[in-house]
Every structure is written in C-alpha cells, then in structure tokens.
Design a protein around this motif. Structure first.
Motif, PDB file in Angstrom:
ATOM      1  N   ALA A  91      31.641  55.679  49.423  1.00  0.00           N
ATOM      2  CA  ALA A  91      32.299  54.217  49.589  1.00  0.00           C
ATOM      3  C   ALA A  91      32.774  54.151  50.869  1.00  0.00           C
ATOM      4  O   ALA A  91      33.223  55.023  51.729  1.00  0.00           O
ATOM      5  CB  ALA A  91      33.590  54.479  48.850  1.00  0.00           C
ATOM      6  N   ASP A  92      32.600  52.910  51.310  1.00  0.00           N
ATOM      7  CA  ASP A  92      33.046  52.649  52.796  1.00  0.00           C
ATOM      8  C   ASP A  92      34.596  52.505  52.541  1.00  0.00           C
ATOM      9  O   ASP A  92      35.053  51.908  51.457  1.00  0.00           O
ATOM     10  CB  ASP A  92      32.210  51.586  53.416  1.00  0.00           C
ATOM     11  N   SER A  93      35.266  52.392  53.218  1.00  0.00           N
ATOM     12  CA  SER A  93      36.748  52.339  53.157  1.00  0.00           C
ATOM     13  C   SER A  93      37.016  51.162  52.861  1.00  0.00           C
ATOM     14  O   SER A  93      36.957  49.864  53.288  1.00  0.00           O
ATOM     15  CB  SER A  93      37.486  52.669  54.474  1.00  0.00           C
ATOM     16  N   PRO A  94      38.097  51.028  51.554  1.00  0.00           N
ATOM     17  CA  PRO A  94      38.325  49.752  51.130  1.00  0.00           C
ATOM     18  C   PRO A  94      39.572  49.081  52.027  1.00  0.00           C
ATOM     19  O   PRO A  94      40.432  50.185  52.461  1.00  0.00           O
ATOM     20  CB  PRO A  94      38.944  49.968  49.695  1.00  0.00           C
ATOM     21  N   ASP A  95      39.495  48.039  52.256  1.00  0.00           N
ATOM     22  CA  ASP A  95      40.586  47.255  52.940  1.00  0.00           C
ATOM     23  C   ASP A  95      41.391  48.014  53.811  1.00  0.00           C
ATOM     24  O   ASP A  95      42.204  48.720  53.498  1.00  0.00           O
ATOM     25  CB  ASP A  95      41.341  46.721  51.814  1.00  0.00           C
ATOM     26  N   ILE A  96      41.039  47.996  54.986  1.00  0.00           N
ATOM     27  CA  ILE A  96      42.033  48.442  55.996  1.00  0.00           C
ATOM     28  C   ILE A  96      42.990  47.726  56.655  1.00  0.00           C
ATOM     29  O   ILE A  96      43.587  47.753  57.591  1.00  0.00           O
ATOM     30  CB  ILE A  96      41.103  49.422  57.261  1.00  0.00           C
ATOM     31  N   VAL A  97      42.963  46.156  56.249  1.00  0.00           N
ATOM     32  CA  VAL A  97      43.540  45.322  56.946  1.00  0.00           C
ATOM     33  C   VAL A  97      44.891  44.579  56.333  1.00  0.00           C
ATOM     34  O   VAL A  97      45.930  45.337  56.555  1.00  0.00           O
ATOM     35  CB  VAL A  97      42.573  43.832  57.210  1.00  0.00           C
ATOM     36  N   ALA A  98      44.585  43.959  55.258  1.00  0.00           N
ATOM     37  CA  ALA A  98      45.780  43.330  54.454  1.00  0.00           C
ATOM     38  C   ALA A  98      46.370  44.089  53.494  1.00  0.00           C
ATOM     39  O   ALA A  98      45.641  44.913  52.787  1.00  0.00           O
ATOM     40  CB  ALA A  98      45.537  42.043  54.100  1.00  0.00           C
TER      41      ALA A  98
ATOM     42  N   LEU B 157      54.658  57.790  36.838  1.00  0.00           N
ATOM     43  CA  LEU B 157      53.547  57.459  37.622  1.00  0.00           C
ATOM     44  C   LEU B 157      53.083  58.990  38.206  1.00  0.00           C
ATOM     45  O   LEU B 157      51.910  59.175  38.327  1.00  0.00           O
ATOM     46  CB  LEU B 157      53.944  56.672  38.697  1.00  0.00           C
ATOM     47  N   LEU B 158      53.917  59.797  38.575  1.00  0.00           N
ATOM     48  CA  LEU B 158      53.450  61.196  39.304  1.00  0.00           C
ATOM     49  C   LEU B 158      52.754  62.006  38.055  1.00  0.00           C
ATOM     50  O   LEU B 158      51.761  62.460  38.464  1.00  0.00           O
ATOM     51  CB  LEU B 158      54.684  61.836  39.727  1.00  0.00           C
TER      52      LEU B 158
ATOM     53  N   ALA C  84      49.215  60.427  37.619  1.00  0.00           N
ATOM     54  CA  ALA C  84      48.426  60.984  38.734  1.00  0.00           C
ATOM     55  C   ALA C  84      48.022  62.277  38.826  1.00  0.00           C
ATOM     56  O   ALA C  84      46.914  62.842  38.904  1.00  0.00           O
ATOM     57  CB  ALA C  84      49.338  60.653  40.376  1.00  0.00           C
TER      58      ALA C  84
ATOM     59  N   GLN D  48      26.103  58.629  47.508  1.00  0.00           N
ATOM     60  CA  GLN D  48      26.751  57.362  47.706  1.00  0.00           C
ATOM     61  C   GLN D  48      28.185  57.656  47.819  1.00  0.00           C
ATOM     62  O   GLN D  48      29.025  57.791  47.183  1.00  0.00           O
ATOM     63  CB  GLN D  48      26.545  56.892  46.147  1.00  0.00           C
TER      64      GLN D  48
END
Lengths: 168, 133
Positions: free
Chosen positions: B126-133, B22-23, B26, B124
């Motif tokens: 991006a607004d922050s994806p998913d800060i909740v769940a 994975l590293l 990345a 353009q």
C-alpha cells in the motif's frame, strides 16, 4: 443566533485555525519518526470545541471545509479521498456520541480519532484491494487513542475556558 | 469533587471503559492477524536499513549477500520450496543460519553482526494513506 455576520466571521476564524493547525501538524511530522499515516489530528481540537459550544451543524461545516481546503492546499486527489472518508466517519461518530452524551470531550475525541483511522484504512483496503492493511489498523488504533486523548484535553480546555461572553 | 476540568466522573468512567474496549479490540485484532497470517511471496533484504535486494519466494535461488567494506561479510541466502533461509554465514554467532526457514508474511531473519535483515512481505504494497489532512 444573535447576528449572522458574527456567526460567519466566527466560523471563518475557526476554519482558519483548523487550517493552521493542519499546517503545524505537517511541519512537525518529520520530527516524529513514525509510520506513515500517524497524525495528531490537531484540527480536531477546533471541531471538538465547535461540537460542544456551537452544535453539530457548525462542527460539520468547518470539518468539511477544512478537509477540502487542506487537501487542495497541501495534498492531491488521493489525499482528498482518504481525508473525506476519514473525516466523514470521524464526524459521524463524534456527532452521535455528542448527542448521546455518554462521554466527555476527551472520549469523543478518542472515538473520533480512531474512527478517522478506521475510515482511512477501510478506504485504502477498498482502493488497493488488499486485506494486508489490517496490521496497520491495530497500530493506528493505539496511536489514535493517544492522540485522541491529547487533542481531547486541548479541546475540553477550550470548551471550558473560552469565555461564553463571546457571543457568536 | 463532581467536576474536574469540566469532565464529570460518569463521563470520565465511560471514557476509560471505551478506551479499554478499543484496546481489547486492537489486541484481539492483532492476535487474530498474527495467528492467521498467510504466506508472503517476496523477501526483502536490507543491509544497515537500506534495501539490498528483493527476491521472489517462488523462484529457487542462492544469493550471496556480501556486506562490509571489502565485501568479506557473507550471508548465503537460499530460497527453495517457497521458503527462505540462511544456509551459512561468516558472522561470529551464526544465529541467522540457525533460524528456521521463513515464509509467512512479516517473518524475518536477522543477522545482527552484519546488520542484514531478511523479511517476508507480499509484493502488493500500500502506498501511504493520507499524509496530509
């Protein structure tokens, strides 16, 4: 399965625990200066536990409930879409890896965490129609691995030490 | 010892192999993005971490970024031919003025003494994806 009511009660308990962990995660989020989107994924501790002690169906059920409830309680429709995408991909990867039995719970957790990020970023790329977010994925992969190891360690401790006499 | 904390050696080895993979992925991704990053269309100027101004790279202009309590600290930002550079500055080291023009996404010019950071971005965001769940 010994008793249906016991199963229902136990899975309800697990769902509640996952919700509380999601809430705790929200509370500690501001303490860690970070890029938006970086999360520990604490509720995954419960999912890992269920995956190893009860099987795929329970893990999937509680995971779905958690995503729906957390988004309803603390989030909005957008958050739900991102969470579902991340949660579904993460769950699929973890179920598959559990079935293949190549990895320890820690490895499964790491794969699940990274898959969660990949799912969310892919969704964001589709929704916002931008490839810009690729940068984000590189960062999130590294943080996802770290978080996945920690969550996986917690999960595997539960798998090992929660008494199996608890018949649920 | 075969098992430790319920984790067998084979599993542990596979875990490590997967994490390294994975590293590497990345890292390869980072290299790819770094090598092939395209041009940005906007520069963000921040002073002391706070947004000072946003300027389009497509419109030639000269912007005097005045900072400090009496506005005596000056960085003259020039946008020309789709590139941004600092023409002159009143800071002691002048590193920002010596910096080559920037236009690629993510490139930046930094003036440490004045705490001015000029970064190339694309409009353009991006607004922050998913800060909740």
């Amino acid at each position: 399965m010994k008793n249906r009511s016991q199963t229902v009660a136990f899975l309800g308990l697990c769902t509640a625990l996952a919700l509380i962990l999601a809430y705790v995660e929200l509370l500690i989020q501001p303490l860690i200066p970070s890029i938006p989107g970086i999360k520990m994924g604490l509720p995954n501790i419960i999912i890992i536990f269920l995956l190893y002690r009860r099987g795929a169906a329970s893990a999937a059920g509680v995971s779905l409930l958690r995503v729906l409830l957390v988004s309803m309680l603390f989030g909005n429709a957008m958050a739900l879409i991102y969470s579902l995408a991340g949660g579904a991909l993460s769950l699929l990867v973890m179920l598959l890896l559990r079935r293949l039995n190549w990895l320890s719970p820690v490895g499964v957790s790491v794969a699940g965490g990274v898959a969660h990020n990949v799912g969310q970023i892919l969704t964001a790329m589709l929704l916002l129609e931008t490839a810009e977010l690729g940068y984000y994925l590189v960062v999130l992969t590294v943080t996802g691995i770290i978080a996945g190891v920690l969550v996986g360690l917690c999960g595997s401790l539960l798998v090992k030490h929660v008494p199996s006499k608890l018949r649920f | 010892m075969k098992e430790r904390n319920g984790i067998s050696k084979v599993h542990l080895r596979n875990d490590v192999v997967m994490i390294i993979l994975l590293l590497v992925l990345a890292g390869a991704g980072a290299l790819y993005l770094f090598a092939f990053r395209g041009s940005g269309d906007t520069v963000n100027v921040t002073v002391d971490g706070e947004l000072y101004g946003v300027y389009a790279l497509s419109e030639p202009r000269v912007e005097e970024i005045r900072t400090g309590e009496d506005g005596s600290r000056l960085n003259r930002l020039v946008i020309r031919d789709g590139k941004a550079y600092v023409e002159s500055a009143s800071c002691p080291d002048g590193i920002c003025a010596a910096h080559r023009p920037v236009f690629r996404r993510g490139e930046s010019i930094v003036c440490l003494p004045h705490r001015v950071v000029i970064t190339v971005v694309t409009e353009q965001r991006a607004d922050s994806p998913d800060i909740v769940a």
